[in-house]
Scaffold this motif. Structure first.
Motif, PDB file in Angstrom:
ATOM      1  N   VAL A 180       0.858  -1.191   0.000  1.00 44.44           N
ATOM      2  CA  VAL A 180       0.000   0.000   0.000  1.00 44.44           C
ATOM      3  C   VAL A 180       0.895   1.242   0.000  1.00 44.44           C
ATOM      4  CG1 VAL A 180      -1.893   1.194   1.149  1.00 44.44           C
ATOM      5  CG2 VAL A 180      -1.716  -1.297   1.341  1.00 44.44           C
ATOM      6  N   ILE A 181       0.785   2.031  -1.058  1.00 37.73           N
ATOM      7  CA  ILE A 181       1.637   3.216  -1.206  1.00 37.73           C
ATOM      8  C   ILE A 181       0.753   4.460  -1.327  1.00 37.73           C
ATOM      9  CG2 ILE A 181       3.440   4.315  -2.591  1.00 37.73           C
ATOM     10  CD1 ILE A 181       4.285   1.609  -3.605  1.00 37.73           C
ATOM     11  N   ILE A 182       1.116   5.493  -0.573  1.00 43.04           N
ATOM     12  CA  ILE A 182       0.385   6.773  -0.660  1.00 43.04           C
ATOM     13  C   ILE A 182       1.395   7.899  -0.858  1.00 43.04           C
ATOM     14  CG2 ILE A 182      -1.435   8.173   0.360  1.00 43.04           C
ATOM     15  CD1 ILE A 182      -1.719   6.055   2.543  1.00 43.04           C
ATOM     16  N   PRO A 183       1.476   8.453  -2.067  1.00 40.27           N
ATOM     17  CA  PRO A 183       2.327   9.629  -2.240  1.00 40.27           C
ATOM     18  C   PRO A 183       1.616  10.890  -1.747  1.00 40.27           C
ATOM     19  CG  PRO A 183       1.317   9.039  -4.330  1.00 40.27           C
ATOM     20  CD  PRO A 183       0.829   8.034  -3.321  1.00 40.27           C
ATOM     21  N   MET A 184       2.375  11.787  -1.168  1.00 45.25           N
ATOM     22  CA  MET A 184       1.830  13.088  -0.760  1.00 45.25           C
ATOM     23  C   MET A 184       1.788  13.960  -2.005  1.00 45.25           C
ATOM     24  SD  MET A 184       0.996  14.384   2.271  1.00 45.25           S
ATOM     25  CE  MET A 184      -0.054  15.833   2.331  1.00 45.25           C
ATOM     26  N   LEU A 185       0.599  14.333  -2.425  1.00 38.76           N
ATOM     27  CA  LEU A 185       0.478  15.144  -3.646  1.00 38.76           C
ATOM     28  C   LEU A 185       0.946  16.579  -3.362  1.00 38.76           C
ATOM     29  CD1 LEU A 185      -3.010  13.905  -4.932  1.00 38.76           C
ATOM     30  CD2 LEU A 185      -0.742  13.148  -5.679  1.00 38.76           C
ATOM     31  N   PRO A 186       1.751  17.157  -4.265  1.00 33.88           N
ATOM     32  CA  PRO A 186       2.370  18.470  -3.997  1.00 33.88           C
ATOM     33  C   PRO A 186       1.433  19.642  -4.314  1.00 33.88           C
ATOM     34  CG  PRO A 186       3.102  17.668  -6.112  1.00 33.88           C
ATOM     35  CD  PRO A 186       2.193  16.600  -5.560  1.00 33.88           C
ATOM     36  N   ILE A 187       0.262  19.629  -3.696  1.00 29.01           N
ATOM     37  CA  ILE A 187      -0.755  20.647  -3.991  1.00 29.01           C
ATOM     38  C   ILE A 187      -0.238  22.054  -3.665  1.00 29.01           C
ATOM     39  CG2 ILE A 187      -3.032  21.493  -3.253  1.00 29.01           C
ATOM     40  CD1 ILE A 187      -3.777  18.426  -2.976  1.00 29.01           C
ATOM     41  N   TYR A 188       0.569  22.161  -2.607  1.00 32.07           N
ATOM     42  CA  TYR A 188       1.024  23.486  -2.173  1.00 32.07           C
ATOM     43  C   TYR A 188       2.430  23.835  -2.685  1.00 32.07           C
ATOM     44  CZ  TYR A 188      -2.685  22.212   1.052  1.00 32.07           C
ATOM     45  OH  TYR A 188      -3.873  21.774   1.581  1.00 32.07           O
ATOM     46  N   GLU A 189       3.060  22.895  -3.377  1.00 32.08           N
ATOM     47  CA  GLU A 189       4.449  23.119  -3.793  1.00 32.08           C
ATOM     48  C   GLU A 189       4.586  23.470  -5.275  1.00 32.08           C
ATOM     49  OE1 GLU A 189       3.767  20.154  -1.826  1.00 32.08           O
ATOM     50  OE2 GLU A 189       4.198  21.477  -0.139  1.00 32.08           O
ATOM     51  N   LEU A 190       3.557  23.209  -6.066  1.00 31.58           N
ATOM     52  CA  LEU A 190       3.658  23.490  -7.507  1.00 31.58           C
ATOM     53  C   LEU A 190       3.714  24.999  -7.744  1.00 31.58           C
ATOM     54  CD1 LEU A 190       0.895  21.042  -8.825  1.00 31.58           C
ATOM     55  CD2 LEU A 190       3.353  20.775  -9.172  1.00 31.58           C
ATOM     56  N   PRO A 191       4.444  25.433  -8.780  1.00 30.97           N
ATOM     57  CA  PRO A 191       4.370  26.853  -9.148  1.00 30.97           C
ATOM     58  C   PRO A 191       2.912  27.197  -9.469  1.00 30.97           C
ATOM     59  CG  PRO A 191       6.066  25.707 -10.406  1.00 30.97           C
ATOM     60  CD  PRO A 191       5.298  24.663  -9.671  1.00 30.97           C
ATOM     61  N   LEU A 192       2.484  28.370  -9.062  1.00 32.34           N
ATOM     62  CA  LEU A 192       1.073  28.748  -9.213  1.00 32.34           C
ATOM     63  C   LEU A 192       0.590  28.596 -10.654  1.00 32.34           C
ATOM     64  CD1 LEU A 192      -1.382  29.681  -7.670  1.00 32.34           C
ATOM     65  CD2 LEU A 192      -0.661  32.043  -8.028  1.00 32.34           C
ATOM     66  N   ILE A 193       1.443  28.949 -11.601  1.00 36.69           N
ATOM     67  CA  ILE A 193       1.050  28.908 -13.015  1.00 36.69           C
ATOM     68  C   ILE A 193       0.760  27.480 -13.502  1.00 36.69           C
ATOM     69  CG2 ILE A 193       3.386  28.767 -14.008  1.00 36.69           C
ATOM     70  CD1 ILE A 193       2.309  30.973 -16.041  1.00 36.69           C
ATOM     71  N   THR A 194       1.369  26.482 -12.845  1.00 40.79           N
ATOM     72  CA  THR A 194       1.131  25.088 -13.270  1.00 40.79           C
ATOM     73  C   THR A 194       0.277  24.311 -12.264  1.00 40.79           C
ATOM     74  OG1 THR A 194       3.176  24.307 -12.219  1.00 40.79           O
ATOM     75  CG2 THR A 194       3.312  24.956 -14.545  1.00 40.79           C
ATOM     76  N   THR A 195      -0.303  25.003 -11.287  1.00 40.02           N
ATOM     77  CA  THR A 195      -1.127  24.314 -10.297  1.00 40.02           C
ATOM     78  C   THR A 195      -2.429  23.849 -10.955  1.00 40.02           C
ATOM     79  OG1 THR A 195      -0.216  25.516  -8.421  1.00 40.02           O
ATOM     80  CG2 THR A 195      -2.408  24.597  -8.140  1.00 40.02           C
ATOM     81  N   GLY A 196      -2.587  22.531 -11.077  1.00 42.24           N
ATOM     82  CA  GLY A 196      -3.783  21.979 -11.718  1.00 42.24           C
ATOM     83  C   GLY A 196      -3.769  20.465 -11.706  1.00 42.24           C
ATOM     84  N   VAL A 197      -4.886  19.877 -12.109  1.00 42.46           N
ATOM     85  CA  VAL A 197      -5.021  18.414 -12.044  1.00 42.46           C
ATOM     86  C   VAL A 197      -4.047  17.696 -12.991  1.00 42.46           C
ATOM     87  CG1 VAL A 197      -7.360  18.227 -11.123  1.00 42.46           C
ATOM     88  CG2 VAL A 197      -7.065  18.653 -13.553  1.00 42.46           C
ATOM     89  N   LYS A 198      -3.764  18.287 -14.144  1.00 43.71           N
ATOM     90  CA  LYS A 198      -2.829  17.643 -15.081  1.00 43.71           C
ATOM     91  C   LYS A 198      -1.418  17.584 -14.499  1.00 43.71           C
ATOM     92  CE  LYS A 198      -5.068  18.533 -19.531  1.00 43.71           C
ATOM     93  NZ  LYS A 198      -4.971  19.270 -20.797  1.00 43.71           N
ATOM     94  N   SER A 199      -1.020  18.652 -13.805  1.00 44.43           N
ATOM     95  CA  SER A 199       0.313  18.669 -13.178  1.00 44.43           C
ATOM     96  C   SER A 199       0.419  17.589 -12.103  1.00 44.43           C
ATOM     97  CB  SER A 199       0.594  20.033 -12.552  1.00 44.43           C
ATOM     98  OG  SER A 199       0.636  21.017 -13.540  1.00 44.43           O
TER      99      SER A 199
END
Length: 255
Positions: A48-67
């Protein structure tokens, strides 16, 4: 949660157990702890693996579901994972859908619970009273059928998050990206087995969303959990795990 959070190559993740891989993706306001009961139930038979999604770390311009989907792909490549059952709640389900369309070769089966991708009724486009603890508490309680599921610890966590300017800007950007990225015209291309395990009282992605997913996905099963809101694996963990096990057993038998 008593699991070790590993840090490697810019990734933070939990990795428990051995066997076929279950890769779990949390939602927008979610955390690794949301999946605690799933880890406990399945780590004796699965990895069982759970990666921490980088919701707060992405550059604002690329913050989105595709990233986020690209991030999941990098993580899967880095860990050299194959034959994965991908399990996503809320925004995590949306990311899982995008990933399955881009990289079907890595995924054996998909499980969605309260997934965005078609329609959602979340916090909306803003947090008009984010400095009000009672307002935030009410919104967190709205996520669940039983308001008591919204523990003080959980409310405190959300309150702190949305009162951090850097985080709230990215939450809003991610929420808008999810709303814009409607998948109604694409999900029919996902041919793998999909389990829809849905809270019958989900007010954020209501039952009609699950029904529409079921109609659009070629190989899907839809199971309801009564007295249950948007995060079934937290609110009704025993029932969620029983339905998940039933699906995993069925998928194994098909192979």
């Amino acid at each position: 949660m008593d699991y070790v959070l590993k840090e490697e190559n810019g990734f933070q993740y939990v990795d428990e157990g051995q066997g076929e891989t279950l890769l779990l993706l949390h939602g927008l306001m979610g955390a690794l702890s949301n999946w605690e009961h799933v880890i406990e139930e399945f780590k004796s038979q699965y990895r069982v693996i759970i990666p921490m999604l980088p919701i707060y770390e992405l550059p604002l311009i690329t913050t989105g579901v595709k990233s986020l989907s690209k991030f999941v792909h990098k993580f899967i490549k880095y860990k050299n994972l194959t034959n994965i059952t991908l399990i996503g709640n809320s925004l995590g389900g949306h990311v899982a859908l995008i990933y399955c369309l881009s990289h079907p070769e890595n995924i054996k089966a998909l499980v969605l619970s309260g997934s965005s991708g078609l329609y959602e009724n979340a916090f909306g486009g803003s947090f008009p009273r984010r400095e009000s603890y009672d307002f935030v508490k009410e919104k967190v309680e709205y996520t669940f059928y039983d308001p008591a599921t919204a523990t003080k610890e959980l409310v405190d966590e959300v309150f702190e998050t949305i009162n951090d300017r850097n985080r709230v800007i990215r939450i809003l950007a991610m929420a808008k990206s999810a709303i814009r990225h409607n998948m109604a015209k694409d999900v029919h291309k996902i041919k793998i087995p999909v389990a829809l395990i849905w809270g019958k009282n989900d007010k954020i992605t209501p039952p009609e969303v699950a029904v529409e997913f079921h109609q659009l996905l070629p190989d899907s099963t839809l199971q309801w959990i009564d007295h249950c809101g948007h995060a079934a694996m937290m609110e009704q963990p025993q029932e969620f795990n029983a339905l998940l096990r039933e699906f995993l057993d069925k998928v194994t038998l098909k192979v």
